[in-house]
Structure formats: structure tokens, C-alpha cells
Design an enzyme around this catalytic site. Sequence first.
Site, PDB file in Angstrom:
ATOM      1  N   GLU A 217      -6.485 -13.317   5.920  1.00  0.00           N
ATOM      2  CA  GLU A 217      -7.511 -12.400   5.416  1.00  0.00           C
ATOM      3  C   GLU A 217      -8.829 -13.121   5.127  1.00  0.00           C
ATOM      4  O   GLU A 217      -9.907 -12.584   5.389  1.00  0.00           O
ATOM      5  CB  GLU A 217      -6.989 -11.694   4.158  1.00  0.00           C
TER       6      GLU A 217
ATOM      7  N   HIS B  98      -8.253  -5.167  -3.864  1.00  0.00           N
ATOM      8  CA  HIS B  98      -7.251  -5.747  -2.963  1.00  0.00           C
ATOM      9  C   HIS B  98      -7.122  -7.230  -3.279  1.00  0.00           C
ATOM     10  O   HIS B  98      -8.111  -7.896  -3.565  1.00  0.00           O
ATOM     11  CB  HIS B  98      -7.685  -5.602  -1.497  1.00  0.00           C
TER      12      HIS B  98
ATOM     13  N   TYR C  21      -5.653  -4.204   7.621  1.00  0.00           N
ATOM     14  CA  TYR C  21      -4.500  -3.396   7.208  1.00  0.00           C
ATOM     15  C   TYR C  21      -3.526  -3.157   8.364  1.00  0.00           C
ATOM     16  O   TYR C  21      -2.821  -2.158   8.375  1.00  0.00           O
ATOM     17  CB  TYR C  21      -4.978  -2.075   6.607  1.00  0.00           C
TER      18      TYR C  21
ATOM     19  N   ASN D  27      -7.648   2.489  -5.820  1.00  0.00           N
ATOM     20  CA  ASN D  27      -7.074   1.569  -6.820  1.00  0.00           C
ATOM     21  C   ASN D  27      -7.875   0.277  -6.981  1.00  0.00           C
ATOM     22  O   ASN D  27      -7.341  -0.754  -7.363  1.00  0.00           O
ATOM     23  CB  ASN D  27      -5.609   1.285  -6.500  1.00  0.00           C
TER      24      ASN D  27
ATOM     25  N   LYS E  20     -12.980  -2.769  -4.033  1.00  0.00           N
ATOM     26  CA  LYS E  20     -13.015  -1.636  -3.096  1.00  0.00           C
ATOM     27  C   LYS E  20     -14.203  -0.712  -3.399  1.00  0.00           C
ATOM     28  O   LYS E  20     -14.850  -0.839  -4.454  1.00  0.00           O
ATOM     29  CB  LYS E  20     -11.670  -0.896  -3.167  1.00  0.00           C
TER      30      LYS E  20
END
Length: 156
Positions: free
Chosen positions: A126, A115, A49, A112, A9
Site C-alpha cells: 500500500e 484506513h 481494495y 469509518n 478517508k
Amino acid sequence: METTLIILKPDAVQRGLMGRIISRFEDKGLQIVGCKLMQISQDLAAQHYKDHASKPFYAGLVRFMTSSPVLVMAIRGNGAIAICRGMMGATFGSKAAGGTIRGDFGVSNSFNLIHGSDGPEAATRELSLFFKSGEVLDFQRAGEAWIYDMSGGKPE
Ligand code: IDP
Ligand code: MG
């Protein structure tokens, strides 16, 4: 062999943690079969998402994921999906166990770092969102015979 989608990320890229995180997957024996630095568009973030669209954190999540480049990877191995999820650790940096990527490199619950697809269906969906055909490669590693015990005809 399973292939899973991993995204480093914006916080991981901006904090210069890409190499250290990639090393963990390589050290584990997993194979990187696709990799690119990219900026996620609003549209792609929304597709990726979509299951979270009704959540209170959704707008912030999309803002975060589109704010700066990410590194997307296709990672392959026997049981790669669950192995990568385990290596990532719990969703919240504040709760993730030591020894995991989220546990070792961050404290934030929304920033965080990483992913990973949460199951085979998500991985297929994905991977096709982030990689065009031909961008995920099939190739043999020189050391493959020492990564898995193939004496039974399948990777153990
Ligand atoms: P996961 O990434 O561990 O699979 P999900 O529940 O699928 O976790 O949530 C997707 C992402 O949304 C998380 O990685 C995190 O960036 C963000 N997120 C999830 N829950 C919260 C929250 O309660 N507050 C802020 N961000 C959240
Ligand atoms: Mg998830």
C-alpha cells in the site's frame, strides 16, 4: 521500525477531523514520515481494495473513497502497524470501542474515517501504491531519545 499506510478517508477530511486524528498518532509517539492530500482515482482505489473486489460493499466503498480528497500518511514506529490498527478500532463505527478513532468520531459502518494497513505485506504494497520513492522521508526527531528507551541498543 515499521512503516504503515494510514488514509484519513473523505468523511474525516470533510468533517474537519484531520488535525485531531493526526494529533492522536503524534501524541502516541509515532512519527509521520510521509503525508499528502490527494484525490484517489478509480484505478488506485481498485488496486488498493483489490482483495475486496468480490464483496457486496465494494462498489460503494470505491465510490466513497474516490468521492472527495483523502489525507494519506506514512506512519513509522516500533510495531506501528498493530499500534495504528488498535488506535483505529473495529471496522464498524457502531461497534468500535470508545478511546479508538472510529469509536470516538463516528457511528457509521461504511463511513469509518480511516484506513490502516493490516500487516507488513499490506503495508509495503500500500505504501508503494500511494507514495513515490523520495516521498517517505528518513529523519531524526529532536525528542527521539525520550520516545524510546534505546539503552539496550534497540527501541524499547
Ligand atoms: P478495515 O478497514 O477495518 O481493515 P476491511 O474489512 O478491510 O476493514 O474493509 C475495508 C473497508 O470496507 C472498511 O474500512 C469499510 O470502509 C468498508 N466495509 C467493510 N465491511 C463493510 C460492510 O459490511 N459494509 C459497508 N462497508 C464495509
Ligand atoms: Mg482491511
